[in-house]
Write a protein that holds these residues in place. Sequence first.
Motif, mmCIF file in Angstrom:
data_model
loop_
_atom_site.group_PDB
_atom_site.id
_atom_site.type_symbol
_atom_site.label_atom_id
_atom_site.label_comp_id
_atom_site.label_asym_id
_atom_site.label_seq_id
_atom_site.Cartn_x
_atom_site.Cartn_y
_atom_site.Cartn_z
ATOM 1 N N ARG A 235 0.828 -1.213 0.000
ATOM 2 C CA ARG A 235 0.000 0.000 0.000
ATOM 3 C C ARG A 235 0.860 1.260 0.000
ATOM 4 O O ARG A 235 0.479 2.293 -0.539
ATOM 5 C CB ARG A 235 -0.932 -0.001 1.216
ATOM 6 N N GLY A 236 2.034 1.146 0.612
ATOM 7 C CA GLY A 236 2.934 2.294 0.659
ATOM 8 C C GLY A 236 3.326 2.802 -0.719
ATOM 9 O O GLY A 236 3.597 3.995 -0.891
ATOM 10 N N CYS A 237 3.364 1.903 -1.710
ATOM 11 C CA CYS A 237 3.702 2.322 -3.082
ATOM 12 C C CYS A 237 2.647 3.279 -3.625
ATOM 13 O O CYS A 237 2.977 4.282 -4.274
ATOM 14 C CB CYS A 237 3.806 1.095 -3.996
ATOM 15 N N TRP A 238 1.379 2.967 -3.355
ATOM 16 C CA TRP A 238 0.284 3.825 -3.827
ATOM 17 C C TRP A 238 0.280 5.151 -3.071
ATOM 18 O O TRP A 238 0.089 6.211 -3.674
ATOM 19 C CB TRP A 238 -1.060 3.118 -3.669
ATOM 20 N N TYR A 239 0.519 5.089 -1.746
ATOM 21 C CA TYR A 239 0.579 6.331 -0.967
ATOM 22 C C TYR A 239 1.691 7.240 -1.482
ATOM 23 O O TYR A 239 1.508 8.452 -1.624
ATOM 24 C CB TYR A 239 0.828 6.024 0.512
ATOM 25 N N GLN A 240 2.845 6.630 -1.765
ATOM 26 C CA GLN A 240 3.990 7.429 -2.219
ATOM 27 C C GLN A 240 3.697 8.083 -3.575
ATOM 28 O O GLN A 240 3.983 9.272 -3.769
ATOM 29 C CB GLN A 240 5.227 6.533 -2.339
ATOM 30 N N ALA A 241 3.117 7.300 -4.509
ATOM 31 C CA ALA A 241 2.820 7.840 -5.845
ATOM 32 C C ALA A 241 1.780 8.953 -5.767
ATOM 33 O O ALA A 241 1.921 9.998 -6.417
ATOM 34 C CB ALA A 241 2.345 6.719 -6.761
ATOM 35 N N LYS A 242 0.733 8.744 -4.962
ATOM 36 C CA LYS A 242 -0.328 9.759 -4.884
ATOM 37 C C LYS A 242 0.151 11.010 -4.141
ATOM 38 O O LYS A 242 -0.244 12.129 -4.482
ATOM 39 C CB LYS A 242 -1.577 9.163 -4.231
ATOM 40 N N GLU A 243 1.018 10.818 -3.160
ATOM 41 C CA GLU A 243 1.577 11.982 -2.448
ATOM 42 C C GLU A 243 2.453 12.808 -3.389
ATOM 43 O O GLU A 243 2.385 14.038 -3.411
ATOM 44 C CB GLU A 243 2.393 11.507 -1.245
ATOM 45 N N GLU A 244 3.261 12.107 -4.195
ATOM 46 C CA GLU A 244 4.094 12.817 -5.177
ATOM 47 C C GLU A 244 3.215 13.553 -6.186
ATOM 48 O O GLU A 244 3.496 14.696 -6.558
ATOM 49 C CB GLU A 244 5.010 11.842 -5.912
ATOM 50 N N ALA A 245 2.139 12.884 -6.614
ATOM 51 C CA ALA A 245 1.225 13.510 -7.580
ATOM 52 C C ALA A 245 0.638 14.794 -7.007
ATOM 53 O O ALA A 245 0.574 15.822 -7.698
ATOM 54 C CB ALA A 245 0.117 12.531 -7.958
ATOM 55 N N MET A 246 0.226 14.762 -5.741
ATOM 56 C CA MET A 246 -0.353 15.961 -5.116
ATOM 57 C C MET A 246 0.684 17.068 -4.972
ATOM 58 O O MET A 246 0.382 18.246 -5.187
ATOM 59 C CB MET A 246 -0.962 15.598 -3.758
#
Length: 387
Positions: A235-246
Amino acid sequence: MEKYELIAPCHFGLEAVLKREILDLGYEISKVEDGKVTFLADAQGIADANIFLRTTERILLKTGEVKAVTFDELFEKTKAIPWERYIPKDGRFWVAKANSIKSKLFSPSDIQSIMKKAIVERLKEVYHISWFPEDGPEFPIRVSFMKDIATIGIDTSGISLHKRGYRQMTVKAPITETLASALILLTPWNKDRILVDPFCGSGTFPIEAAMIAADIAPGMNRSFLAEQWRHLVPRGCWYQAKEEAMDRVKMDIETDIQGYDIDPEALKAARSNAKMAKVDKLIHLQQRPVSQLRHSKPYGFIITNPPYGERLEDREALPAIYKDLGESFRNLDKWSMYMITSYDRAENDIGRKADKNRKIYNGMLKTYFYQFLGPKPPRKTEKKESL
């Protein structure tokens, strides 16, 4: 993290744009073929590709590539793939799509049935169970035969990536978001330049341009099948990608992105979609015929998808539409025009031969991306302070 081969399909003729996107994300390309780009990535790459890539239809996790000329051979070679590496005991798996070009095995339904049986047999032996509940995460499998070579992958995306989530309202024959993005990225346009789409329909070109300008990741507001594959993609992979996107979003920019259409219903859809995409402040939409296309500044871009005469308009109406487009374009100072169409008399009616054109398949429809190139603007020079 373990490395995988990921397959990113795209429109035929736009592989170079997708390749550049993948390289910009920092991943290594392993193969470029007609209609797809294969690259190497870890679990983080699965999340990054789904969230950030603008020009691919989906991301497939490649599980194997086998040669098969009989169904017995396809069964045995499919069974030999280590499916347990990807599909857990409770996974719901099926062969969602099969296609075949220039291959001895060509029946999609038979290919799907044989492969499903082979995967079941493999997992029965590995998990020592005779029945699968299939009530867990989904693993839709896709296989593509080309000259008897089957490329097999699991779909990580689910709903096609062209569905960003903003297009709630549409009009007839819209251009897809992925194709619109790819065509914009084929041009030298950037957020500091003017962009006008005089046939904007439901607003796809202006909205995608605004998302590019503000660096809004196309997948940041939607979900993906592989988010449930926690044994493969933490799940951390998705959190990291979405945080970078924001973090990358820049809404405090000035843009000159405009969309015109003569249909008030189309403009209603465009405004609604732009608001849903959160780029309505970056776009100006107006009801206006192409004959009234005007702009006072030089070096702008027309990027558009005018009527083809296939579904939207009578072919008899096309010469006048393209003539008006040509006249409006000639009255713009030092502009460039990029236009996708299947209309074979487009250059004739516009009154100018394109400097370049590129064949692109929009679904099964052969279209051309005509490029009428204007001069480059002068480079900005910094004023040196006098000593």
